[in-house]
Design a protein around this motif. Structure first.
Motif, short mmCIF file in Angstrom:
data_model
loop_
_atom_site.label_atom_id
_atom_site.label_comp_id
_atom_site.label_asym_id
_atom_site.label_seq_id
_atom_site.Cartn_x
_atom_site.Cartn_y
_atom_site.Cartn_z
N GLU A 155 25.19 19.48 -27.11
CA GLU A 155 25.53 18.73 -25.62
C GLU A 155 25.15 19.83 -24.64
O GLU A 155 25.02 19.41 -23.47
N ALA A 156 24.94 21.25 -24.94
CA ALA A 156 24.25 22.14 -23.89
C ALA A 156 22.84 21.83 -23.39
O ALA A 156 22.72 22.30 -22.19
N GLU A 157 22.31 20.91 -24.23
CA GLU A 157 20.84 20.52 -23.68
C GLU A 157 20.96 19.52 -22.66
O GLU A 157 20.02 19.26 -21.91
N ALA A 158 21.96 18.94 -21.93
CA ALA A 158 22.13 18.30 -20.89
C ALA A 158 21.52 18.95 -19.70
O ALA A 158 21.11 18.26 -18.64
N PHE A 159 21.62 20.53 -19.76
CA PHE A 159 21.09 21.12 -18.64
C PHE A 159 19.57 21.23 -18.83
O PHE A 159 18.74 21.75 -17.73
N VAL A 206 22.48 22.25 -5.50
CA VAL A 206 22.50 22.72 -6.65
C VAL A 206 23.90 23.60 -6.65
O VAL A 206 24.41 23.54 -7.34
N ARG A 207 23.98 24.34 -5.65
CA ARG A 207 25.16 25.33 -5.34
C ARG A 207 26.28 24.45 -5.53
O ARG A 207 27.36 24.78 -6.42
N GLU A 208 26.46 23.08 -4.92
CA GLU A 208 27.70 22.25 -5.02
C GLU A 208 27.68 21.81 -6.37
O GLU A 208 29.04 21.77 -6.82
N PHE A 209 26.99 21.39 -7.01
CA PHE A 209 26.81 20.85 -8.39
C PHE A 209 27.49 21.67 -9.17
O PHE A 209 28.37 21.62 -10.02
N PHE A 210 27.02 22.84 -9.10
CA PHE A 210 27.55 24.03 -9.96
C PHE A 210 28.83 24.83 -9.60
O PHE A 210 29.57 25.22 -10.59
N LYS A 211 29.22 24.65 -8.43
CA LYS A 211 30.58 25.24 -7.94
C LYS A 211 31.42 24.34 -8.11
O LYS A 211 32.64 24.55 -8.63
N LYS A 212 31.26 22.85 -7.73
CA LYS A 212 32.49 22.07 -7.79
C LYS A 212 32.31 20.99 -8.84
O LYS A 212 33.26 20.27 -9.12
N ALA A 220 31.47 18.24 -14.51
CA ALA A 220 30.62 18.25 -15.64
C ALA A 220 30.41 19.68 -15.85
O ALA A 220 30.84 20.26 -17.13
N VAL A 221 30.00 20.55 -15.15
CA VAL A 221 29.68 22.06 -15.13
C VAL A 221 31.03 22.63 -15.63
O VAL A 221 30.97 23.45 -16.44
N ASN A 222 32.02 22.18 -14.65
CA ASN A 222 33.14 23.22 -14.95
C ASN A 222 34.46 22.62 -15.74
O ASN A 222 35.16 23.22 -15.93
N GLU A 223 34.18 21.17 -16.22
CA GLU A 223 35.28 21.15 -17.13
C GLU A 223 34.77 20.46 -18.52
O GLU A 223 35.68 20.62 -19.72
N MET A 224 33.86 19.83 -18.64
CA MET A 224 33.30 19.10 -19.82
C MET A 224 32.70 20.25 -21.19
O MET A 224 32.43 19.56 -22.18
N LEU A 259 33.83 29.86 -22.98
CA LEU A 259 33.03 29.54 -21.84
C LEU A 259 33.56 29.86 -20.67
O LEU A 259 34.70 29.47 -20.19
N LEU A 260 32.84 30.83 -20.05
CA LEU A 260 33.40 31.50 -18.83
C LEU A 260 32.87 30.94 -17.43
O LEU A 260 33.40 30.61 -16.50
N ALA A 261 31.62 30.74 -17.64
CA ALA A 261 30.62 30.41 -16.11
C ALA A 261 29.29 29.78 -16.62
O ALA A 261 28.71 30.23 -17.45
N ILE A 262 28.96 28.91 -15.61
CA ILE A 262 27.53 28.13 -15.87
C ILE A 262 26.91 28.53 -14.48
O ILE A 262 27.59 27.96 -13.36
#
Ligand code: 6CS
Length: 339
Positions: A101-105, A118-124, A127-131, A143-146
């Motif tokens: 699943e991590a290969e989504a990136f 990019v900043r917004e996508f990773f901050k808010k 997908a990045v922050n919850e899934m 998992l702590l941070a991406i």
């Protein structure tokens, strides 16, 4: 560390335990943090900020193990999952071999390239922050941070503008299988290898090229070993910070809170830093290597690679299943919102 704490609770007589309670230093642990980069690289900047926050707000200390000190990425992951190390920064480019699943990136032409988006996508982004949290948990990782490290650009010995030009070019990728699929789809002959092997492989012509963000290419002299750098627009180097989940679960509420707060500070800090990094990396390359050829594929040239990326996305979904499909869908929504 975990076993020491359990032992302590079971054998120390209550009188000593009382003394221990009034001596916070006794509970001070040294936590080990391994990463794939040096202290002045993006992962290093993040790790140092995280360490500062932990040490400022508790009696715990963090010992950072930079790239090369504890083996390759795969070795570091084994040691973290075994509980010998408490924290690890490892990128989906390697973790993807274990967590599809991590290969989504890594799905080409999915992630944004505009640094502000990019900043917004990773901050808010949801997908990045919850899934991914639950998914990493299944592998013993909290998992702590991406966060991103800059746009992936391709460095080669010869210029390429289309898949036909890439034919026969041996491109090194990290070890996640989707990267091999990507470069096969793009027309090249990919070879997966660890970071430790890449410089030698370029020097001996075992490979003709590789992909990485400009900040990394400049820092490790990869431009000196190739002749052309190409912006294909196909991806963003992404990395993730995790803790061993047993270690994390055994912490008291205060320490969990400490780790979450340090994560929030370090994450916010690195997202601001990386916005500038692509430009810094590119400028340094131009300055130190003025003869180096820099190519930006046109929209029409990119369209051919984008067309080939469709099959790669399908390969991702075939492997990552319904969860993977949901992640991709949510990523697209998050990108639209970030724009
Ligand atoms: O290409 C690699 O293997 C390395 N690239 C980056 C940007 N960080 C660490 C990784 O090992």
């Amino acid at each position: 560390m975990k076993s020491m704490r359990k032992l302590t609770h079971s054998v120390i007589p209550s009188v000593i335990a009382t003394a221990v309670m009034f001596s916070p230093a006794v509970f001070a642990d040294e936590w080990k943090y391994v990463m794939e980069e040096g202290l002045s690289d993006p992962q290093g900047l993040y790790a140092v900020k995280f360490k500062e926050e932990i040490e400022k707000n508790s009696d715990h200390t963090i010992k950072i193990y930079p790239v090369g000190t504890l083996g390759e990425s795969a070795d570091a992951m084994e040691q973290t999952q075994a509980g010998l190390l408490q924290f690890i920064d490892q990128s989906p480019g390697f973790t993807g071999a274990m967590i599809p699943e991590a290969e989504a990136f890594l799905v080409p032409y999915l992630q944004p390239t505009d640094p502000k988006v990019v900043r917004e996508f990773f901050k808010k982004g949801k997908a990045v922050n919850e899934m991914f949290h639950e998914i990493y948990r299944e592998h013993g990782l909290e998992l702590l941070a991406i966060f991103p490290e800059g746009e992936q650009v391709v460095t080669t010995m010869e210029e390429f503008r289309n898949p036909e030009d890439l034919e026969g070019m041996k491109i090194r990728t990290m070890t996640s299988p989707l990267l091999l699929e990507t470069y096969k789809a793009f027309g090249a002959s990919p070879i997966a290898m660890s970071w430790g092997e890449l410089i030698g492989a370029l020097k001996t012509n075992m490979v003709d090229g590789q992909e990485n963000p400009t900040i990394w290419i400049e820092a490790y002299g990869l431009d000196e070993l190739t002749k052309v750098l190409t912006y294909t627009g196909h991806g963003q180097y992404t990395t993730a910070v995790m803790a061993n989940s047993d270690f994390y679960d055994d912490l008291n509420r205060k320490d969990k809170q400490l780790i979450q707060s340090a994560t929030a500070v370090a994450h916010s800090y690195i997202l601001d830093e990386v916005v500038k990094m692509d430009e810094i990396g590119l400028n340094k390359i131009k300055e130190t290597n003025p003869g180096y050829k820099i190519v930006r594929l046109t929209e029409a040239e990119r369209a051919v690679f984008k067309q080939r990326a469709v099959a790669v996305e399908q390969k991702y979904i075939d492997k990552a299943g319904k969860r993977g499909a949901a992640i991709i869908k949510q990523m697209r929504k998050d990108i639209a919102a970030a724009m």
